[in-house]
Scaffold this motif. Structure first.
Motif, mmCIF file in Angstrom:
data_model
loop_
_atom_site.group_PDB
_atom_site.id
_atom_site.type_symbol
_atom_site.label_atom_id
_atom_site.label_comp_id
_atom_site.label_asym_id
_atom_site.label_seq_id
_atom_site.Cartn_x
_atom_site.Cartn_y
_atom_site.Cartn_z
ATOM 1 N N THR A 11 0.796 -1.225 0.000
ATOM 2 C CA THR A 11 0.000 0.000 0.000
ATOM 3 C C THR A 11 0.830 1.278 0.000
ATOM 4 O O THR A 11 0.443 2.251 -0.641
ATOM 5 N N ARG A 14 2.094 1.577 -3.406
ATOM 6 C CA ARG A 14 0.974 1.455 -4.349
ATOM 7 C C ARG A 14 1.265 0.444 -5.463
ATOM 8 O O ARG A 14 1.112 0.724 -6.646
ATOM 9 N N GLY A 60 -5.733 4.129 -4.387
ATOM 10 C CA GLY A 60 -5.241 3.058 -3.540
ATOM 11 C C GLY A 60 -6.111 1.822 -3.680
ATOM 12 O O GLY A 60 -7.187 1.878 -4.290
ATOM 13 N N ASP A 77 -9.896 2.520 -3.518
ATOM 14 C CA ASP A 77 -10.409 3.510 -2.574
ATOM 15 C C ASP A 77 -11.233 4.618 -3.229
ATOM 16 O O ASP A 77 -11.787 5.468 -2.535
#
Length: 122
Positions: A11, A14, A60, A77
């Motif tokens: 994360t 990415r 994300g 996201d």
């Protein structure tokens, strides 16, 4: 077709890191995965119906949900979660990343849309 032996969401950087049983391994940027989503929203329902995704450089991934033994659903996201990334499609995205990314950047440039980040790392 190769099957994944490892799938890791990174994360902070990415990246989706995927390793296949044929020995290949790919780091696929979240933005790249989002703009090449296999969903109807992105691909349309036939040739020429694709929708160019813009402004996804900071997207994300909140979750990667396995779908049987053949795919993963990526939950982005920005609310997008309808594409199923089959193992063969993930492998294709890895193999053809440079060409597909160059095509995406060219489409943005043709429309006069600047891209704020450099091309994905290899």
């Amino acid at each position: 077709m190769p099957h994944p032996t490892s799938l890791k969401l990174r994360t902070k950087s990415r990246l989706l890191e995927v390793t296949f049983d044929d020995g290949s391994s790919f780091e696929l940027p979240f933005e790249y995965l989002r703009v090449y989503s296999p969903s109807a929203e992105v691909r349309g329902h036939g040739p020429g119906q694709e929708t160019l995704q813009v402004g996804k450089h900071e997207v994300g991934i909140k979750a990667a949900e396995p779908i049987g033994n053949y795919a993963v659903r990526l939950v982005f996201d920005d609310g997008h979660d309808t594409g199923l990334y089959t193992w063969s499609y993930l492998h294709e995205l890895g193999r053809e990343r440079e060409q597909k990314w160059a095509n995406y950047l060219a489409r943005l440039k043709d429309l006069g849309i600047p891209h704020p980040t450099p091309a994905p790392r290899r």
